[in-house]
Write a protein that holds these residues in place. Structure first.
Motif, short mmCIF file in Angstrom:
data_model
loop_
_atom_site.label_atom_id
_atom_site.label_comp_id
_atom_site.label_asym_id
_atom_site.label_seq_id
_atom_site.Cartn_x
_atom_site.Cartn_y
_atom_site.Cartn_z
N HIS A 231 65.88 38.07 73.13
CA HIS A 231 64.46 37.72 73.29
C HIS A 231 63.74 38.00 71.99
O HIS A 231 64.29 38.65 71.09
N ASP A 233 59.70 39.54 70.91
CA ASP A 233 58.58 40.23 71.57
C ASP A 233 57.34 39.34 71.46
O ASP A 233 57.13 38.69 70.45
N HIS A 288 66.28 39.42 69.23
CA HIS A 288 67.06 40.65 69.25
C HIS A 288 67.53 40.93 70.67
O HIS A 288 67.06 40.30 71.63
NI NI Z 1 62.14 43.50 72.07
#
Ligand code: NI
Ligand code: OGA
Length: 356
Positions: A231, A233, A288
């Motif tokens: 994913h 952020d 990540h």
């Molecule tokens: Ni993250």
């Protein structure tokens, strides 16, 4: 942040409890946790200069004699990797130590004690899971505690553990230090890009901050599971503290996963999707994930810094100069809502905004 208080995640088994039996009896990993991709992609480990994420020294940024040079490194880290390790960050050791100690103590408690802070339907705060939206989706090998930590008046203390006794105080002190640090980093990032610091800092200062505590139990078949799905952020900047000496975080770059070291006393900082859009893609929000270990548990504590939910997220004029606009605009409210309602899926939420 109203969004996370109206959107929920489907209830799933407690992974810490599941892992205990699975590891003890060498049971097969339940099908919903088995990820074929976990072991099929190339992972680069070791930390020579070509495979390690850049290290930025805050004391050098603050020293007028070395500031511009370190600022160049900082900007380049955000352009090339979207991630860096921050050393000499100025947050006192006792603050980070008590935070991590309290998190370790919280997860050590019996399941029933932790369940007192369980998520409620249609609310992502508390102890449980996030991003579980269908009955057949693959699941992460981790439990989480998610709390809104700032602004202080938005805290929902129903979900804030009272055991260990210092928990609330530790989070309070730590969250304030990290919020200040995130603004300081934005200031240097703006300076390094030759723009007015107020442009970036003003968007995030005194806005919402959330803390996610990830608890990754060991898994005797660690290469069959993922602790956290790939994913990016959604926020502006994330500042992450992790247990020392236990690796797990991996960052994707040029199609490969790079394992991040778990050094004592450093923060891992990364650019989120909102900052990528605001800078018109000059800074990268990198994909990540987290893997688990065969016999060690791991805890990580990312703090996410969000803009005001009314903000129209769109490239700032000073980052578009001599370039074309690369993302369509969206309100942060919609961007965040979409993110929370779907399963984690690489950079998908951000890709939808890309123009080309
Ligand atoms: Ni993250
Ligand atoms: C996250 C995250 C990484 C880690 O929670 O968003 O990326 O190392 N965590 O746990």
């Amino acid at each position: 942040m109203a969004e996370a208080r109206t959107i929920g995640s489907l209830p799933v088994a407690n992974v810490q409890a599941l892992a205990e039996t699975c590891n003890e009896f060498k049971d097969q990993v339940p099908e919903r946790y088995v990820r074929t991709e976990a072991s099929s992609e190339e992972v680069v480990t070791g930390c020579d200069s070509t495979s390690a994420i850049p290290t930025i020294d805050l004391s050098k940024l603050l020293d007028p004699l070395s500031s511009s040079e370190e600022c160049v490194k900082l900007v380049s880290a955000c352009k090339e990797w979207g991630f860096f390790q921050l050393i000499n960050h100025g947050v006192p050791d006792e603050v980070t130590r008590s935070l991590m100690n309290d998190m370790v103590e919280f997860f050590k408690q019996p399941l029933e004690a932790k369940k007192a802070y369980s998520q409620l339907p249609n609310n992502l705060e508390g102890y449980g899971q996030s991003f579980v939206v269908s009955e057949n989706q693959k699941l992460d090998w981790a439990d989480r505690l998610f709390l809104y930590s700032r602004p202080v008046e938005d805290r929902d203390l129903r979900f804030w553990p009272t055991q260990p006794a210092s928990f609330r105080h530790s989070v309070d002190v730590y969250s304030s230090e990290v919020a200040k640090l995130s603004c300081l980093l934005l200031e240097f990032l703006a300076k390094g890009m030759g723009t007015e610091p107020a442009s970036l800092v003003g968007i995030f200062e005194n806005q919402a901050q959330a803390m996610r505590v990830n608890y990754y139990p060991p898994c005797w078949k660690a290469d069959q599971v993922l602790g956290l799905s790939p994913h990016s952020d959604v926020c502006g900047l994330t500042i992450l503290l992790q247990m020392k000496d236990v690796q797990g975080l991996q960052i994707k770059r040029d199609g490969k996963w790079f394992a991040v070291d778990a050094l004592d006393g450093v923060f891992i900082v990364n650019v989120g999707d909102t900052l990528e859009v605001l800078t018109n893609g000059k800074f990268r929000s990198a994909e990540h994930r987290a893997v688990t270990n065969t016999n060690k548990e791991r805890i990580s504590v990312p703090m996410f810094h969000y803009p005001c939910q009314d903000l129209m997220v769109s490239p700032l004029p000073e980052f578009v100069k001599d370039d074309k606009v690369r993302y369509r605009s969206t309100s942060f409210h919609d961007f965040f809502t979409q993110y929370l309602k779907a399963k984690l899926d690489g950079k998908n939420n951000l890709e939808r905004l890309k123009l080309e």
